[in-house]
Design a protein around this motif. Structure first.
Motif, short mmCIF file in Angstrom:
data_model
loop_
_atom_site.label_atom_id
_atom_site.label_comp_id
_atom_site.label_asym_id
_atom_site.label_seq_id
_atom_site.Cartn_x
_atom_site.Cartn_y
_atom_site.Cartn_z
N ILE A 38 4.61 -1.94 1.15
CA ILE A 38 3.38 -1.57 1.86
C ILE A 38 2.35 -2.69 1.76
O ILE A 38 1.73 -3.09 2.75
N LEU A 39 2.16 -3.23 0.55
CA LEU A 39 1.19 -4.32 0.37
C LEU A 39 1.59 -5.57 1.14
O LEU A 39 0.74 -6.25 1.72
N LEU A 40 2.88 -5.89 1.15
CA LEU A 40 3.33 -7.06 1.88
C LEU A 40 3.03 -6.93 3.37
O LEU A 40 2.52 -7.86 4.00
N LEU A 41 3.31 -5.76 3.93
CA LEU A 41 2.97 -5.53 5.34
C LEU A 41 1.47 -5.67 5.59
O LEU A 41 1.05 -6.31 6.55
N ALA A 42 0.66 -5.08 4.72
CA ALA A 42 -0.79 -5.13 4.89
C ALA A 42 -1.32 -6.56 4.80
O ALA A 42 -2.16 -6.98 5.61
N VAL A 43 -0.82 -7.32 3.84
CA VAL A 43 -1.28 -8.70 3.67
C VAL A 43 -0.86 -9.56 4.86
O VAL A 43 -1.65 -10.37 5.36
N LEU A 44 0.36 -9.39 5.33
CA LEU A 44 0.81 -10.17 6.48
C LEU A 44 -0.01 -9.84 7.73
O LEU A 44 -0.36 -10.73 8.50
N MET A 45 -0.35 -8.58 7.90
CA MET A 45 -1.20 -8.20 9.04
C MET A 45 -2.59 -8.82 8.89
O MET A 45 -3.18 -9.29 9.86
N ALA A 46 -3.11 -8.83 7.67
CA ALA A 46 -4.41 -9.45 7.42
C ALA A 46 -4.36 -10.94 7.73
O ALA A 46 -5.28 -11.48 8.37
N VAL A 47 -3.31 -11.62 7.30
CA VAL A 47 -3.17 -13.06 7.58
C VAL A 47 -3.12 -13.30 9.09
O VAL A 47 -3.68 -14.26 9.59
N TRP A 64 -1.02 -12.95 -0.87
CA TRP A 64 0.33 -13.20 -0.37
C TRP A 64 1.12 -14.01 -1.39
O TRP A 64 2.30 -13.77 -1.63
N GLY A 65 0.48 -14.99 -2.03
CA GLY A 65 1.14 -15.78 -3.06
C GLY A 65 1.58 -14.93 -4.24
O GLY A 65 2.69 -15.09 -4.75
N VAL A 66 0.72 -14.01 -4.66
CA VAL A 66 1.08 -13.11 -5.75
C VAL A 66 2.25 -12.22 -5.32
O VAL A 66 3.22 -12.03 -6.07
N LEU A 67 2.20 -11.70 -4.11
CA LEU A 67 3.27 -10.85 -3.62
C LEU A 67 4.57 -11.62 -3.44
O LEU A 67 5.66 -11.07 -3.65
N ALA A 125 7.42 -12.49 10.28
CA ALA A 125 7.40 -12.05 8.88
C ALA A 125 7.03 -10.57 8.79
O ALA A 125 7.58 -9.84 7.94
N ILE A 126 6.15 -10.10 9.66
CA ILE A 126 5.78 -8.68 9.67
C ILE A 126 6.99 -7.83 10.04
O ILE A 126 7.23 -6.78 9.41
N ILE A 127 7.77 -8.28 11.00
CA ILE A 127 8.98 -7.54 11.38
C ILE A 127 9.95 -7.48 10.19
O ILE A 127 10.50 -6.43 9.87
N CYS A 128 10.14 -8.62 9.53
CA CYS A 128 11.03 -8.66 8.36
C CYS A 128 10.50 -7.77 7.23
O CYS A 128 11.27 -7.07 6.56
N ALA A 129 9.18 -7.76 7.02
CA ALA A 129 8.59 -6.93 5.97
C ALA A 129 8.75 -5.44 6.30
O ALA A 129 8.96 -4.62 5.40
N ALA A 130 8.67 -5.08 7.58
CA ALA A 130 8.87 -3.68 7.97
C ALA A 130 10.32 -3.26 7.69
O ALA A 130 10.57 -2.15 7.20
N ILE A 131 11.27 -4.15 7.98
CA ILE A 131 12.67 -3.86 7.68
C ILE A 131 12.85 -3.72 6.17
O ILE A 131 13.53 -2.81 5.69
N LEU A 132 12.22 -4.62 5.41
CA LEU A 132 12.29 -4.55 3.94
C LEU A 132 11.75 -3.22 3.44
O LEU A 132 12.37 -2.58 2.58
N LEU A 133 10.61 -2.80 3.95
CA LEU A 133 10.02 -1.53 3.51
C LEU A 133 10.98 -0.37 3.79
O LEU A 133 11.17 0.50 2.93
N ALA A 134 11.60 -0.37 4.96
CA ALA A 134 12.55 0.70 5.29
C ALA A 134 13.73 0.69 4.31
O ALA A 134 14.16 1.74 3.83
N LEU A 135 14.23 -0.50 3.98
CA LEU A 135 15.35 -0.59 3.04
C LEU A 135 14.94 -0.18 1.63
O LEU A 135 15.71 0.48 0.92
#
Length: 149
Positions: A38-47, A64-67, A125-135
């Motif tokens: 969830i955080l990765l998606l949010a940060v990528l959208m913010a970027v 994003w660096g921390v994540l 990256a947002i698309i990949c992060a959404a797939i990651l979240l689903a997995l």
């Protein structure tokens, strides 16, 4: 001049991941998996949506660096947890699949640049992060189901 500084900040802040990931994964691994996606998606959208040279953009890139670092530790945790009786093999698989991820991510980013622009890489990256979240959601669901049996 701004890009090298942002890349340095991204990497330097990513060093914090070892401490954060170790504490978080030892305390609540399933929660961390979900919150990470969830955080990765949010940060990528913010970027993607925050103007490039603002303080908010710098803060988003730091997070994003921390994540990014946390993601590496999370990936190592998931692979090692899946193969507890073969830690050397698990470590090798972790490195191998990390390299596969880099190759696929580079290809997706290159395709995004070719089709769109440099900013399109964040969209990929947002698309990949959404797939990651689903997995990750599936992994936690099946893990919970297995522990109840």
């Amino acid at each position: 001049m701004m890009l090298p500084i942002m890349l340095f900040v991204f990497g330097a802040v990513g060093v914090l991941d070892s401490w954060i990931a170790g504490r978080a994964l030892s305390a609540e691994p399933q929660f961390i998996q979900l919150i990470y996606g969830i955080l990765l998606l949010a940060v990528l959208m913010a970027v993607l949506w925050i103007p490039g040279r603002s303080f908010a953009a710098i803060a988003a890139i730091c997070l994003w660096g921390v994540l990014f670092g946390l993601g590496n530790s999370l990936q190592q945790y998931i692979v090692t947890n899946a193969m507890p009786k073969a830690p050397e093999f698990a470590n090798g698989m972790s490195i191998a699949f990390g390299n596969v991820g880099i190759a696929l991510g580079t290809a997706a980013g290159g395709a995004a640049i070719t089709i769109g622009s440099i900013r399109s890489t964040v969209g990929a990256a947002i698309i990949c992060a959404a797939i990651l979240l689903a997995l990750l959601l599936l992994r936690v669901h099946f893990s919970n189901r297995q522990s109840r049996q």
